[in-house]
Scaffold this active site. Structure first.
Site, mmCIF file in Angstrom:
data_model
loop_
_atom_site.group_PDB
_atom_site.id
_atom_site.type_symbol
_atom_site.label_atom_id
_atom_site.label_comp_id
_atom_site.label_asym_id
_atom_site.label_seq_id
_atom_site.Cartn_x
_atom_site.Cartn_y
_atom_site.Cartn_z
ATOM 1 N N LYS A 10 0.847 -1.201 0.000
ATOM 2 C CA LYS A 10 0.000 0.000 0.000
ATOM 3 C C LYS A 10 0.873 1.239 0.000
ATOM 4 O O LYS A 10 2.037 1.220 0.411
ATOM 5 C CB LYS A 10 -0.944 0.038 1.202
ATOM 6 C CG LYS A 10 -0.277 0.022 2.589
ATOM 7 C CD LYS A 10 0.165 1.370 3.127
ATOM 8 C CE LYS A 10 0.840 1.269 4.485
ATOM 9 N NZ LYS A 10 1.644 2.442 4.860
ATOM 10 N N ASP A 137 -2.486 -1.595 10.105
ATOM 11 C CA ASP A 137 -2.570 -1.618 8.640
ATOM 12 C C ASP A 137 -3.057 -2.953 8.088
ATOM 13 O O ASP A 137 -3.273 -3.081 6.880
ATOM 14 C CB ASP A 137 -1.179 -1.360 8.022
ATOM 15 C CG ASP A 137 -0.722 0.076 8.200
ATOM 16 O OD1 ASP A 137 -1.557 0.938 8.548
ATOM 17 O OD2 ASP A 137 0.478 0.331 7.978
HETATM 18 O O1 C5P Z 1 -0.454 -1.079 14.694
HETATM 19 P P1 C5P Z 1 0.994 -1.355 14.409
HETATM 20 O O2 C5P Z 1 1.525 -2.502 15.201
HETATM 21 O O3 C5P Z 1 1.305 -1.449 12.954
HETATM 22 O O4 C5P Z 1 1.761 -0.063 14.903
HETATM 23 C C1 C5P Z 1 3.145 -0.020 15.050
HETATM 24 C C2 C5P Z 1 3.529 1.185 15.901
HETATM 25 O O5 C5P Z 1 3.241 2.390 15.168
HETATM 26 C C3 C5P Z 1 2.742 1.331 17.192
HETATM 27 O O6 C5P Z 1 3.352 0.616 18.231
HETATM 28 C C4 C5P Z 1 2.804 2.827 17.450
HETATM 29 O O7 C5P Z 1 4.051 3.194 17.978
HETATM 30 C C5 C5P Z 1 2.752 3.389 16.035
HETATM 31 N N1 C5P Z 1 1.391 3.773 15.614
HETATM 32 C C6 C5P Z 1 0.777 4.882 16.165
HETATM 33 N N2 C5P Z 1 -0.478 5.235 15.762
HETATM 34 C C7 C5P Z 1 -1.127 4.521 14.818
HETATM 35 C C8 C5P Z 1 -0.520 3.392 14.222
HETATM 36 C C9 C5P Z 1 0.744 3.042 14.638
HETATM 37 O O8 C5P Z 1 1.356 5.548 17.019
HETATM 38 N N3 C5P Z 1 -2.337 4.913 14.443
#
Ligand code: C5P
Length: 295
Positions: A10, A137
């Site tokens: 993406k 994501d």
């Molecule tokens: O959700 P995911 O595990 O992909 O997110 C990885 C990191 O990215 C999270 O631990 C956080 O630090 C950051 N993040 C965030 N806000 C979001 C998505 C991700 O702060 N909406």
């Protein structure tokens, strides 16, 4: 017996980021567009859970249970009381740690593949719940196409796309950690306004209007990514000099994305990026692309 699922990368054509929430995540207005770079995830019954990976950057892919594909299989198995004893093989073509949701794609792919292998027949909404548990994501990797993600990015509404768009992706030397980029965003942005999707951007997607889309591309994480990876400025400038209509950092980076007027222009931009030595690889891809698909 084995099952293979194809999953897309993406690019975020808009990534509006709000303030950090109490749970540490950030509220987003995240306009996802699936692009035609794919990983293929194959699962087969085995004595125990095992992950292997081949392809560019595969040496940086974790093969333990932190891999989102392994976690996806464990979560599905736990729901249905099935031991997650499968061999997951990932044929990687999405840049690793690049801000293109490659790890998320593998999570969604393994989930759909194991659902088919085991015949669990999980509903779409159950699969989406598991995806949201895996990462912000991952639900989008399942659905593909284009979508507006709100909340931390996991609540999706479909977005209409009225034509094909041509992209170039410059793969950087090295990766960026998503949490580190969000921390840098917090440092650079003491007061972040509530994130909102841009009506002009959604209209450009709906109309398939490439010039209008080029004018509306935006990524609130870009200043943070450039702060941590300053050489990306040269990459962005090189692609625009070579004829790209617009450039931006893809998600949390360090992959950079270039929107081109057509396929021929995209090829020229990719050649110029490679020749200038500002990136490790340059890939052309079309959007939108389908979500996780059984092969
Ligand atoms: O959700 P995911 O595990 O992909 O997110 C990885 C990191 O990215 C999270 O631990 C956080 O630090 C950051 N993040 C965030 N806000 C979001 C998505 C991700 O702060 N909406």
């Amino acid at each position: 017996m084995s099952v293979t699922v194809r999953v897309p990368a993406k690019v975020n054509v808009q990534l509006a980021v709000g303030a950090a929430r109490a749970d540490g995540f950030h509220d987003l207005a995240n306009v996802f567009l699936a692009v035609g770079l794919h990983d293929e995830v194959t699962v087969a019954a085995a004595d125990e859970l095992r992950v292997t990976c081949e392809g560019p950057g595969s040496d940086q892919v974790p093969l333990d249970r932190t891999n989102l594909a392994a976690r996806a299989v464990e979560l599905l198995g736990a729901r249905y009381g099935i031991a997650p004893d499968v061999h997951i093989h990932i044929a990687k073509d999405i840049p690793v740690a690049g801000g293109m949701a490659g790890g998320s794609a593998d999570g969604a792919g393994a989930l759909v593949a194991c659902d088919a292998l085991w015949g669990t027949g999980a509903s779409r909404s159950e699969l989406l719940d598991i995806c949201a548990e895996l990462g912000s994501d991952v639900p989008f990797s399942l659905v593909g196409g284009a979508a507006l993600g709100t909340g931390r990015g996991e609540k999706l509404e479909p977005v209409e796309v009225g034509g094909a768009f041509h992209w170039v992706f410059a793969v950087a030397d090295g990766g960026l950690s998503t949490p580190a980029v969000y921390r840098e965003f917090d440092r650079l942005t003491p007061v972040a306004p509530a994130p909102e999707a841009s009506p002009a951007l959604l209209a450009a997607l709906r109309d398939g209007a490439v010039e209008a889309l080029a004018a509306e591309l935006s990524n609130d994480l870009q200043p943070a990514a450039l702060s941590l990876f300053p050489s990306l400025r040269d990459t962005l400038a090189t692609g625009v000099e070579a004829g790209a209509l617009a450039s931006l950092v893809s998600g949390s980076g360090p992959t950079t994305a270039f929107l081109a007027a057509d396929a021929a222009s995209a090829r020229r931009v990719a050649d110029a990026l490679l020749a200038s030595g500002v990136c490790r690889a340059a890939r052309v891809a079309e959007s939108p692309a389908a979500g996780a698909t059984l092969l």
